[in-house]
Design a protein around this motif. Sequence first.
Motif, PDB file in Angstrom:
ATOM      1  N   GLY A 226      99.351 -25.063  87.243  1.00  0.00           N
ATOM      2  CA  GLY A 226      98.255 -23.950  87.525  1.00  0.00           C
ATOM      3  C   GLY A 226      97.574 -23.611  88.280  1.00  0.00           C
ATOM      4  N   GLY A 227      97.216 -24.895  89.003  1.00  0.00           N
ATOM      5  CA  GLY A 227      96.154 -24.805  90.283  1.00  0.00           C
ATOM      6  C   GLY A 227      96.659 -24.601  91.360  1.00  0.00           C
ATOM      7  N   GLN A 228      97.506 -24.410  91.656  1.00  0.00           N
ATOM      8  CA  GLN A 228      99.178 -24.342  92.931  1.00  0.00           C
ATOM      9  C   GLN A 228      98.906 -23.258  92.593  1.00  0.00           C
ATOM     10  OE1 GLN A 228     101.594 -27.410  92.201  1.00  0.00           O
ATOM     11  NE2 GLN A 228     101.346 -28.283  94.347  1.00  0.00           N
ATOM     12  N   LEU A 229      99.148 -22.716  91.769  1.00  0.00           N
ATOM     13  CA  LEU A 229      99.294 -20.812  91.669  1.00  0.00           C
ATOM     14  C   LEU A 229      98.266 -20.367  92.031  1.00  0.00           C
ATOM     15  CD1 LEU A 229     101.575 -20.910  88.617  1.00  0.00           C
ATOM     16  CD2 LEU A 229     103.000 -20.419  91.076  1.00  0.00           C
ATOM     17  N   ASP A 230      97.198 -21.092  91.560  1.00  0.00           N
ATOM     18  CA  ASP A 230      95.687 -20.132  91.737  1.00  0.00           C
ATOM     19  C   ASP A 230      95.846 -19.773  93.298  1.00  0.00           C
ATOM     20  OD1 ASP A 230      95.277 -19.794  88.965  1.00  0.00           O
ATOM     21  OD2 ASP A 230      94.116 -22.066  88.645  1.00  0.00           O
ATOM     22  N   THR A 231      96.394 -20.548  93.891  1.00  0.00           N
ATOM     23  CA  THR A 231      96.173 -20.268  95.234  1.00  0.00           C
ATOM     24  C   THR A 231      97.196 -19.636  96.083  1.00  0.00           C
ATOM     25  OG1 THR A 231      96.882 -22.232  95.743  1.00  0.00           O
ATOM     26  CG2 THR A 231      95.046 -23.463  95.596  1.00  0.00           C
TER      27      THR A 231
ATOM     28  N   CYS B 137      98.553 -36.148  84.456  1.00  0.00           N
ATOM     29  CA  CYS B 137      98.077 -36.644  85.871  1.00  0.00           C
ATOM     30  C   CYS B 137      96.985 -36.444  87.155  1.00  0.00           C
ATOM     31  CB  CYS B 137      99.215 -35.810  86.880  1.00  0.00           C
ATOM     32  SG  CYS B 137      98.615 -34.506  87.043  1.00  0.00           S
ATOM     33  N   ALA B 138      96.348 -36.815  88.054  1.00  0.00           N
ATOM     34  CA  ALA B 138      94.889 -36.879  88.286  1.00  0.00           C
ATOM     35  C   ALA B 138      94.770 -35.354  88.218  1.00  0.00           C
ATOM     36  CB  ALA B 138      95.211 -37.315  89.777  1.00  0.00           C
ATOM     37  N   ASP B 139      95.072 -33.968  87.693  1.00  0.00           N
ATOM     38  CA  ASP B 139      94.452 -33.277  87.635  1.00  0.00           C
ATOM     39  C   ASP B 139      94.771 -32.602  86.309  1.00  0.00           C
ATOM     40  OD1 ASP B 139      94.527 -32.526  90.579  1.00  0.00           O
ATOM     41  OD2 ASP B 139      96.494 -32.485  90.492  1.00  0.00           O
ATOM     42  N   GLY B 140      95.148 -33.109  85.256  1.00  0.00           N
ATOM     43  CA  GLY B 140      95.145 -33.338  84.083  1.00  0.00           C
ATOM     44  C   GLY B 140      96.627 -33.793  83.984  1.00  0.00           C
ATOM     45  N   THR B 141      96.868 -31.931  82.875  1.00  0.00           N
ATOM     46  CA  THR B 141      98.661 -32.119  82.997  1.00  0.00           C
ATOM     47  C   THR B 141      99.386 -31.737  84.673  1.00  0.00           C
ATOM     48  OG1 THR B 141      98.805 -30.336  81.938  1.00  0.00           O
ATOM     49  CG2 THR B 141      97.907 -32.311  81.058  1.00  0.00           C
ATOM     50  N   ILE B 142     100.705 -32.262  84.618  1.00  0.00           N
ATOM     51  CA  ILE B 142     102.097 -31.468  84.815  1.00  0.00           C
ATOM     52  C   ILE B 142     101.272 -29.742  85.001  1.00  0.00           C
ATOM     53  CG2 ILE B 142     104.511 -31.773  85.875  1.00  0.00           C
ATOM     54  CD1 ILE B 142     103.055 -33.989  86.605  1.00  0.00           C
TER      55      ILE B 142
ATOM     56  N   THR C  22     103.130 -10.479  92.618  1.00  0.00           N
ATOM     57  CA  THR C  22     104.187 -11.747  91.834  1.00  0.00           C
ATOM     58  C   THR C  22     103.496 -12.141  90.544  1.00  0.00           C
ATOM     59  OG1 THR C  22     104.312 -11.991  94.394  1.00  0.00           O
ATOM     60  CG2 THR C  22     105.086 -13.419  92.306  1.00  0.00           C
ATOM     61  N   ALA C  23     104.361 -11.744  89.883  1.00  0.00           N
ATOM     62  CA  ALA C  23     103.602 -12.654  88.423  1.00  0.00           C
ATOM     63  C   ALA C  23     104.500 -13.320  88.249  1.00  0.00           C
ATOM     64  CB  ALA C  23     104.150 -11.272  87.664  1.00  0.00           C
ATOM     65  N   ALA C  24     104.238 -14.629  88.128  1.00  0.00           N
ATOM     66  CA  ALA C  24     104.460 -16.196  87.335  1.00  0.00           C
ATOM     67  C   ALA C  24     104.991 -15.949  85.980  1.00  0.00           C
ATOM     68  CB  ALA C  24     104.112 -17.246  87.895  1.00  0.00           C
TER      69      ALA C  24
ATOM     70  N   HIS D 197     105.418 -29.392  96.301  1.00  0.00           N
ATOM     71  CA  HIS D 197     104.153 -29.316  97.445  1.00  0.00           C
ATOM     72  C   HIS D 197     103.650 -27.889  96.759  1.00  0.00           C
ATOM     73  CE1 HIS D 197     105.527 -33.022 100.057  1.00  0.00           C
ATOM     74  NE2 HIS D 197     104.002 -33.059  99.988  1.00  0.00           N
ATOM     75  N   THR D 198     102.719 -27.628  97.162  1.00  0.00           N
ATOM     76  CA  THR D 198     102.419 -26.493  96.969  1.00  0.00           C
ATOM     77  C   THR D 198     103.017 -25.280  97.910  1.00  0.00           C
ATOM     78  OG1 THR D 198     100.010 -26.996  96.308  1.00  0.00           O
ATOM     79  CG2 THR D 198     100.480 -24.201  97.339  1.00  0.00           C
ATOM     80  N   GLU D 199     103.302 -26.195  99.678  1.00  0.00           N
ATOM     81  CA  GLU D 199     103.674 -25.137 100.791  1.00  0.00           C
ATOM     82  C   GLU D 199     105.076 -24.800 100.368  1.00  0.00           C
ATOM     83  OE1 GLU D 199     104.197 -23.214 103.637  1.00  0.00           O
ATOM     84  OE2 GLU D 199     102.419 -24.264 103.622  1.00  0.00           O
ATOM     85  N   ALA D 200     105.836 -25.703  98.989  1.00  0.00           N
ATOM     86  CA  ALA D 200     107.693 -25.026  98.749  1.00  0.00           C
ATOM     87  C   ALA D 200     107.636 -24.658  98.182  1.00  0.00           C
ATOM     88  CB  ALA D 200     108.134 -26.843  98.260  1.00  0.00           C
ATOM     89  N   LEU D 201     106.189 -24.445  97.117  1.00  0.00           N
ATOM     90  CA  LEU D 201     106.009 -23.252  96.260  1.00  0.00           C
ATOM     91  C   LEU D 201     105.939 -21.523  97.151  1.00  0.00           C
ATOM     92  CD1 LEU D 201     104.092 -24.439  93.371  1.00  0.00           C
ATOM     93  CD2 LEU D 201     106.408 -23.906  93.085  1.00  0.00           C
TER      94      LEU D 201
END
Length: 510
Positions: free
Chosen positions: A37-42, A27-32, A12-14, A97-101
């Motif tokens: 981006g961190g979620q897509l990495d997983t 936000c706590a992870d830098g920006t929204i 998949t390409a995002a 949620h990462t699970e939603a993605l």
Amino acid sequence: MAQSTGPQAPQTAAVVLATTPAARLPCADGTILDRLGGQLDTLPVREVHVVARTSVPVGPGPADGSRGLVEDLRCVAKIARESTGAVVIVPGDVVAHTEALASVIEHPARDTTALVSDAPGPVPGAAPPGGPLTPPVRIEHGQVVSAGSSFHHVPAPNGVFRGVLQVGEADLGGLAEVADELADLVRAGRLGSVTGAEVGDLILVGLVRRGVPVRASRLGVLHCERVSGAAAADAALRGLAEVDESAARLDAAIKPDDGFVATYLVSSWSRHLVKLAARLSLTPNQVTGISTGLAFLAAIWFSEDSARGRLYGAALLCLSFVFDCVDGQLARYTRSFSPLGAWLDATLDRAKEYMVYIGLAAGYTAGAVAIGPWWGTIWTLAVAAMILQALRHMIDFSYAGARADAARDAAAQTPLPPRPLADPGDAPYAGPPPGPAGDSGLLRLARGLDRRQATRMLKKAIVLPIGERMALIAVTAALFDAKVTFLALLCWGGLAAVYTLTGRIARSLS
């Protein structure tokens, strides 16, 4: 209970549309955008393209600079033409949620899918349902049949599009054409006052109106919100913490409306075995192997000429069915599917059942002198039960294949014409009516029974699904003997075959 051998390689390409100021909210992870981006990495994403209002790289991947909505759409079209796998379009201002993605990106079908929520309701701090960031959709039979934007109308909406749209590899050509056509319409001023935040919304409208099947992936208890400001972002982030993401994933792995035995006697507690299997790193196919081994042991015990053997065999058969449920639940929980796993599961289901038949007949034959003259025909009953079960499966699978072939032929001969993308107030195609005029009274009665949980479960039980069959074998073998078991299977199975065949004929003639 389909399953698989393991996860597929990422294909998949995002496309991350970081075109609104909210994407850069802290936000706590830098920006929204950084958080996304961190979620897509997983997730199994091969590459990430960021479309932003600047040529300066931002976020998780290379950035394509754009000056407005037209350029955004052209970028999407370009990526669609160059991609060799599915493309997922995600707004950079989404808090999810990462699970939603993952429910969209990790689905084994890798088909065209939109993330939607049912029965829209207000969420504190989030955009109101039906507003610019939450366009309405209409969902029928698990598909999005009508989609809206600030320009496009949806008659009788029953859901909300949450911004995440995956386009399967087979539909990438249509995606490129739709994006280019939308860009031309925007440039010509024919889509009213649509904004740069509506790229995904417009593309969904275009795909649906062009007749591309779009599966609706429902959020359930998970959250996926597009935010427009700091207050909305804070509220959305707090909402994420209110949901146990792992528990939600486990709940989604359990079929909510299976047969009575599977739903109420197994799935009500089998989630604990699913978690244990996942913790032990067992694959679905290994769980299938355990189920097969237990069925083999059940057959061995059934072949012993004793009440104890029949009781132990019944217990092992029930345990085998539990693991037969768990393998499919584990496959859905870990999203590890493959055609080989599905075929293996279906094939071994038949093999397990027939092994038990052989064990029961052998045990009855061993005690034939004490039991009476039925021993001479027990193998006839066993073979008749096998043949009846094979015929019932043939009716099911051949009908499903015939329906699929007929649908493809009909679509090829009379394709649904593309709908205009620039007609204000036009009512998009809303799918077939729920009860066609040609339906027989039998089919109308069947649809009426489906509206109630109790009658729906009764209909499922009548067709003698695998859970009911295993329970029938276990109870009759433990309390009586193989003769009663085979006679019960033939009587109930014969009724199920007549019921199924009558329904198939009625549907074919309607």
